[in-house]
Design an enzyme around this catalytic site. Structure first.
Site, PDB file in Angstrom:
ATOM      1  N   CYS A  52       0.800  -1.227   0.000  1.00 27.37           N
ATOM      2  CA  CYS A  52       0.000   0.000   0.000  1.00 27.37           C
ATOM      3  C   CYS A  52       0.829   1.272   0.000  1.00 27.37           C
ATOM      4  O   CYS A  52       0.307   2.345  -0.292  1.00 27.37           O
ATOM      5  CB  CYS A  52      -0.948   0.015   1.194  1.00 27.37           C
ATOM      6  SG  CYS A  52      -0.100   0.339   2.745  1.00 27.37           S
ATOM      7  N   CYS A 154      -9.022   8.009  -0.246  1.00 24.81           N
ATOM      8  CA  CYS A 154      -9.866   9.205  -0.083  1.00 24.81           C
ATOM      9  C   CYS A 154      -9.973  10.066  -1.330  1.00 24.81           C
ATOM     10  O   CYS A 154     -11.044  10.507  -1.692  1.00 24.81           O
ATOM     11  CB  CYS A 154      -9.319  10.096   1.025  1.00 24.81           C
ATOM     12  SG  CYS A 154      -9.325   9.414   2.679  1.00 24.81           S
ATOM     13  N   GLU A1266     -21.271  11.434  -0.035  1.00 25.45           N
ATOM     14  CA  GLU A1266     -21.483  10.090  -0.590  1.00 25.45           C
ATOM     15  C   GLU A1266     -21.924  10.080  -2.041  1.00 25.45           C
ATOM     16  O   GLU A1266     -21.786   9.068  -2.725  1.00 25.45           O
ATOM     17  CB  GLU A1266     -22.577   9.368   0.212  1.00 25.45           C
ATOM     18  CG  GLU A1266     -22.290   9.212   1.675  1.00 25.45           C
ATOM     19  CD  GLU A1266     -23.534   8.744   2.404  1.00 25.45           C
ATOM     20  OE1 GLU A1266     -23.659   7.536   2.640  1.00 25.45           O
ATOM     21  OE2 GLU A1266     -24.390   9.589   2.712  1.00 25.45           O
TER      22      GLU A1266
END
Length: 1335
Positions: A52, A154, A1266
């Site tokens: 990652c 994000c 969202e």
């Protein structure tokens, strides 16, 4: 680390300071050492497997041979400290700090809005910083390549790449696709017609400090002296269980290999490290010849090149590039093939750590390089005390035949790769779930040599990876084809033969069996075409070219650097200059994110006597617990206690959630007990020793289908209905029925669930520090588990490293688990879930099975729809009932269907309980709606966009649950989306492209959206704030929302700044905690800013009203003077603010109500290109138009939209959770669960915030956290469009179901052709598959 005799001193530098470790332990990794020993917490733990990039640091070494310093990025989680002798390590703290000065890399990443939660930011900084140390003026391609090993959940990557591009030499202003014209010019006309002016600059480059590469820290001279020391000697580091030996020269290495023949040779530790960490391998001795001069060289001769075994894959890449630039093309075919695969192999960090020798010898079955090396006739040069010998890097070696193996005392010296020749073709082919940093699903190395001047096969070699336990050679097939002509007949025989020779059993590990069988021959076909093309280039008269329509099949998708435009409403020129509302303000913690100084829970310094917690989870889906034997665990050193259900003082089962399993387990991954020990390593070791005896119970329900068979549900049916559905079906032209499967999704927040539970000395108080979205819930569960009132429990949340819904309900359960451990041991508990445990225990988005029956007219008007939803809720209630309510309420999306019914039920299964996830059911449910729209379009010979237009809400209307709304902003977003993205013109261009290309297809899709904010239950929409003004005029704001990276605190500071009419610099927001603001609702449902903003506004207005008399008396005074005066007049400078919440309601008995305060509208259009032979796809362009009403902070809002879109795109395409038929989750880390990387995002990515009115919300804004998630489905339907084009050309049926995710497997197997028809198929009743779908 305890002292051990005759161990050498380990010397290395960290951030310019010398570290002398007298007791270096080979089992200690750099990440642990930095964080726990040196207390440098900027480097983060996120996966532990090098996948990652969160723990990226720079390592610098001096080469005494070249007298040069080599800087390269590494993942600290895989670097043993013993390998660092003589190296200099630079962490994010060494790059720059708020305390000293920040570096331009850190500043620009922050100011370009490249951080949200900030957990991945230090790794991003280190990747870009290391690139700049090697290339002070990088190209955009180098930026993209440098970031390929770093994940971010994000931002959607665009702003991160953009911050890197500010260092590039050429202009980074978007010159539209090389036309030289600014993309804004042609748009001017449409802007002037509107009142508001649009802006496109989210940051000001003039603010950036200049970058001066000469100002970087120097390499420590002491390390140069050490490297050049003529009297170097062998180094030995002895740990508790293992010994690490660094030989001084080649002879010393051979001595050691003779003395310790079983010891692994460690260079980059990218193969041995993960085996030790995740597969419990143990080695008492390690030999590490890192930096041994004899292993680092390139030797070029007339017939080939020899490369030292110590070269990293990145150095191999540089060496091959140089050779390719020097040699004629015909000699470099093998090198070109290797270079192609080296670009996408792992990420930059792993490529800089892994070595050629290590890669060749470890012979992973998925190797991207070994098949090419074998096809190119490479040989391995070995050396031992006995002398040197050569072995061919061939099929027998790769298949690990005993006679072709290395002897235990031998080591690899180098690899020889011969030049290719004129009549010799070499190729590397691969397909993976994701373009880079992903193991291949199938890869191949192939080569053919022809008799000179002919197309008669003289030699043929084919090697395949990922089709068996080793790389496999198709030697029999190749043997049978020698002497054949390179033509279509040969190809069809070759396909038949290779499928006979390479057999993948139906239950093979890794699954995807039919797909992998298809790939074996699809890749062979690609090679066949490449060679045909090559022959034609050499002699066009003799060798016919391949059909023009086939040419595009030859090339893999290129990796482009993403670009795009972000458009938003400019701030009104009459707004006071210090009012920050409407401005693209940088995240209030952004600089701290990029310097690593933002403190996350595990960055908090150790507390005296703290213990670490490791979990023991169930290995059975449904079983009785017969015995838990903890004796072996308790006997181990450092272990303080094992905590089980017996130790819970209060409720162990609360609201249907079980803290510690008792008597039975109901899913794989349920917590059975936890081990508390003095170090995490001790706790983990002991957890492995806990013995649990089970007795399986029936039924074991894993899938939705099984739940329906057993009538297993978590709650009653939810239903909304309008019109008369049954009656309407009688009067329509056509009826279609269908099923849609949508699989689940893992949150993959970068910071795993982390809790620090500190028992207090008095009154049974408990303090918890944790990253959560819902502190009240944690408080409630801990109170229940400990049987104490909630006023004794304080929860603190400074920030969470990403959450996405995964930190709403789960931290409550884990908080209770850790609080019980803290209570029992009486000591602080640090509980950090490893990535694998986090993925297993906390589950994710609900998989969905959707069924539909649609009645429509031939002109595309839909008259009736009957929808059924079933979701896989898992083993406990969690949020499943609420998710289903939301799914049903939002099921119509943007379309008016006069007779509409939707019913839904959550299923109870033996899987870990699924939970909240960004979009809360909408991203799954609405796929069903878009799928039936597409099916109707196909039946009516219309495009899906036409059917959407026909059925979309046109005027003020009522939803199916009888809530009135005005769809004008929806219509505007839709219209602008189609116009500004030039949808029609590009659709025609795609059709033209599809006519000319048989194996590649382009598709476009546009999707509209009517999304909701907030909750149907009014009391969930309330919020509170506490605002203090101190005597120096500074202001402290607290409120009930949690900062998850979404910029909530930043917006609250903007609100307070406007309301109090003071600069933002006066306002501070420290943390969210239950002691300042009680009974806070969850930070979810896109309503964080809406409700907390109103509460902060309320508090500020109360304070402003109190100050009014003071200001009236002294209107010209300063803020500080007013505050001082108010205090003297005994005016309270502190108050709570409150927002009662939006007054929503829903009556499920009637199926109606004003369930939501308002709607958020949007539309997105995406274009993809699909490779029909492999199933790979490339996202070419996305345009998003989002109704933001008035954006309080356009930078934050656009960041949320882009991040959600990329997360949604991942959900609909490459993110695939795999379960065994027994309910075991296989996908437990970045190696086997692929979230998008920088290469997956659209090559061109445009976002526009559309202005409208929303008087109900603060400053007429809208909650956008969202909404972007579902817009990712435009990619799914664009893929559907491309696949439909391929199927039409192949004469296949019009309608077909494309489930989600549209993985390469699904895409390839839906593009049916002669290759999918050729493979052997197995009768499903004769075997148990390796993995199953659970939707």
């Amino acid at each position: 680390m305890p002292s051990l005799s005759n161990s050498d001193e380990l010397i290395f530098f960290v951030n310019g300071r010398k570290v002398i470790e007298k007791n270096a332990d080979p089992e200690v990794y750099l990440l642990f050492y930095l964080r726990k020993i040196l207390h440098l917490t900027g480097t983060k733990y996120s996966c532990g497997s090098g996948g990652c990039g969160a723990c990226t640091v720079m390592v610098s070494r001096y080469d005494p041979k070249t007298k040069k310093i080599h800087h390269y990025p590494v993942t600290a989680c895989l670097v043993p400290i013993c390998s660092l002798h003589g190296a200099a390590v630079t962490t994010v703290e060494g790059v720059g700090s708020i305390k000293t000065r920040i570096h331009p890399v850190q500043e620009r990443l922050a100011k370009c809005h490249g951080t949200q939660c900030g957990f991945c930011s230090p790794g991003m900084v280190m990747s870009i910083y290391t690139l700049l140390r090697n290339h002070p003026e990088p190209t955009p391609e180098q930026i993209t390549e440098a970031l390929g090993g770093n994940l971010c959940r994000c931002t959607g990557y665009r702003p991160i790449v953009e911050s890197g591009k500010t260092f590039c030499a050429e202009s980074t202003v978007c010159q539209m696709k090389g036309s030289g014209k600014c993309c804004m010019d042609q748009e001017e006309k449409s802007f002037t017609s509107r009142q508001e002016k649009m802006c496109t600059k989210l940051y000001n480059e003039d603010e950036f400090q200049p970058f001066d590469p000469t100002q970087e820290p120097i390499f420590p001279p002491e390390l140069i002296r050490m490297a050049e020391d003529p009297n170097k000697r062998r180094l030995t580091f002895r740990g508790k269980r293992t010994t690490w030996i660094t030989p001084v020269n080649l002879n010393d290495l051979l001595e050691l290999k003779t003395s310790f023949p079983e010891a692994p040779i460690i260079m980059g530790n990218t193969a041995v490290g993960p085996s030790i960490k995740f597969r419990d391998e143990f080695h008492p001795v390690f030999i590490s010849p890192l930096g041994l001069q004899e292993l680092y060289f390139v030797d070029s001769t007339d017939d080939g090149v020899t490369i030292g075994a110590g070269y990293s894959l990145a150095q191999l890449n540089d060496a091959l590039r140089f050779i390719v630039s020097e040699q004629p093309k015909e000699k470099t075919k093998t090198y070109h093939a290797l270079l192609k695969h080296l670009r996408t192999l792992a990420g930059a960090q792993i490529r800089n750590m892994a070595t050629l020798g290590g890669h060749v010898v470890s012979r992973p079955n998925y190797s991207d390089l070994n098949p090419i090396l074998a096809a190119g006739n490479a040989t391995i040069n070995l050396i031992s005390k006995e002398g040197k010998r050569q072995i061919p890097l061939d099929g027998r070696f790769l298949e690990k035949s005993p006679e072709a193996n290395l002897k235990s005392e031998e080591t690899v010296l180098s690899v020889y790769i011969p030049h290719s020749t004129q009549w010799h073709f070499v190729s590397g082919l691969r397909i993976a779930q994701r373009q880079e940093n992903a193991f291949a699903i199938v890869n191949a190395g192939m080569s053919v040599k022809f008799e000179d001047g002919t197309d008669t096969i003289k030699e043929l070699q084919m090697f395949y990876g990922s089709v068996g336990p080793t790389v496999v050679s198709a030697s029999k097939t190749c043997q049978q084809l020698i002497g054949r002509k390179w033509n279509d007949q040969m190809l069809s025989d070759a396909c038949r033969l290779v499928l006979d020779e390479i057999y993948i059993p139906p239950d093979a590990e890794g699954g995807m069996v039919e797909y992998r069988r298809t790939l074996i021959i699809s890749l062979l076909f690609k090679f066949y075409l490449k060679v045909r093309r090559g022959l034609n280039k050499m002699d066009p008269h003799k060798f016919p070219d391949i059909p023009e329509k086939f040419v595009s099949a030859l090339e893999d998708f290129p990796i482009e650097t993403p670009q795009g435009i972000q458009m938003f409403q400019c701030v009104d020129p009459h707004q006071p200059p210090q009012d920050p509302v409407g401005h693209p303000v940088m995240h209030q913690s952004a600089i701290k994110h990029t310097t690593g100084e933002a403190v996350f829970v595990d960055d908090m310094p150790p507390i005296s006597q703290e213990l670490f917690l490791a979990v023991v989870t169930s290995t059975r889906a449904h079983a009785k617990i017969i015995l838990i034997d903890t004796s072996a665990a308790l006997a181990l050193p450092g272990v303080v206690d094992v905590i089980t259900a017996e130790d819970v003082p209060g409720d162990n089962s609360y609201q249907g959630e079980i803290f510690y399993a008792q008597n039975e387990v109901i899913c794989v991954g349920q917590i059975v007990c936890t081990v508390a020990a003095d170090t995490y390593a001790h706790a983990k070791e002991a957890a492995k020793k806990v013995r649990i005896v089970y007795e399986d119970l029936e039924p074991r329900i894993i899938t939705i289908e099984q739940a329906l068979e057993h009538n297993s549900f978590l709650s009653a049916e939810k239903k909304i209905e309008q019109g008369d559905v049954e009656q309407a079906f009688k009067y329509v032209d056509q009826i279609i029925e269908g099923k849609v499967h949508v699989e689940g999704q893992e949150h993959f927040y970068m910071e795993t669930q982390t809790i620090l539970a500190i028992p207090q000395e008095e009154d049974k108080e408990m303090v918890l520090h944790l990253g959560t979205q819902f502190q009240t819930h944690v408080q409630e569960y801990v109170a229940a588990a400990l049987s104490i009132p909630r006023n004794r429990i304080a929860c603190h949340t400074k920030r969470a490293g990403g959450a996405f819904g995964g930190k709403v309900s789960k931290p409550a359960l884990l908080g209770a688990v850790s609080a019980v451990a803290a209570k029992k041991t009486g000591r602080p508990i640090r509980f950090i879930l490893e990535r694998g445990d986090d993925m297993l225990i906390t589950a994710g988005r609900h998989p969905l099975l959707g069924k539909y029956k649609i009645g429509f007219m031939n002109n595309g008007v839909i008259k009736a729809a009957d929808i059924e939803y079933y979701i896989n809720g898992g083993c406990s209630p969690d949020e499943s009932e609420l998710v289903m309510e939301f799914m049903v309420l939002r099921s119509e999306n943007a379309y008016y269907i006069p007779n509409f019914r939707c019913r839904g039920r959550p299923c109870k299964t033996n899987l870990p309980s699924n939970t909240a996830f960004r979009g809360f059911g909408f991203p799954q449910g609405i796929v069903v709606g878009e799928a039936y729209i597409t099916a109707v379009a196909s039946q009516c010979d219309l495009t899906p966009e036409q059917v959407k237009e026909i059925n979309m809400y046109k005027r003020t209307s009522r939803t199916a649950h009888k809530q009135t709304f005005n769809p004008e902003p929806l219509r505007r977003c839709w219209k602008e989306c189609l116009e500004k993205s030039s949808f029609s013109a590009r659709k025609l261009a795609a059709e033209e492209f599809n006519k000319k290309n048989y194996w590649k297809k382009r598709g476009l899709a546009a999707v509209p959206m009517k999304f909701t904010v907030g909750m149907p239950t009014a009391f969930y929409n309330q919020a509170a704030a506490l605002v203090h003004i101190y005597l120096d005029g500074s202001v402290l704001v607290s409120h009930s929302g949690c900062e998850l990276g979404q910029g909530l605190h930043t917006k609250m500071i903007q609100v307070a700044s406007r309301e109090l009419n003071i600069p933002e610099s006066y306002i501070h927001l420290s943390e969210t905690n239950t002691t300042t603001v009680s009974n806070a609702t969850f930070t979810a449902g896109s309503m964080g800013t809406d409700i907390n903003g109103k509460a902060v506004q309320n508090a500020c207005q109360i304070l402003k009203a109190r100050l009014e008399p003071v200001i009236r008396k002294n209107p010209r005074g300063t803020w500080e003077a007013w505050i001082s005066e108010a205090y003297k007049e005994s005016i309270s400078l502190s108050t709570t603010g409150y927002f009662k919440g939006y007054q929503t309601n829903m009556d499920w008995k009637k199926g109606e109500g004003n369930a939501f305060p308002y709607f958020v509208y949007g539309a997105s259009c995406s274009e993809v290109e699909v490779d029909c032979l492999t199933g790979a796809h490339k996202l070419l362009r996305t345009d998003i138009f989002m109704d933001a009403a008035f954006s309080i902070n356009p930078a934050v809002d656009i960041g949320q939209i882009e991040g959600a879109f990329v997360q949604g795109m991942g959900f609909y395409t490459i993110e695939e959770l795999k379960y065994s038929p027994e309910g075991v989750l296989y996908s437990r880390g970045p190696d086997d669960y692929k979230i998008p990387t920088v290469t997956e995002i659209p090559e061109e990515f445009n976002v526009t915030l559309v202005h409208s009115q929303n008087p109900i919300a603060i400053y007429s804004s809208k909650g956008l956290g969202e909404a972007g998630m579902f817009l990712g489905s435009s990619v799914l339907f664009a893929i559907y469009d491309a696949v439909a084009a391929a199927r039409r050309e192949r004469g296949l049926t019009k309608t077909f179901t494309l489930s989600s995710p549209a993985t390469p497997e699904l895409i390839r197997m839906t593009c049916v052709d002669q290759f999918t028809d050729m493979i052997p198929r197995d009768d499903p009743s004769t075997f148990t598959p390796w993995s199953i779908h659970v939707s």
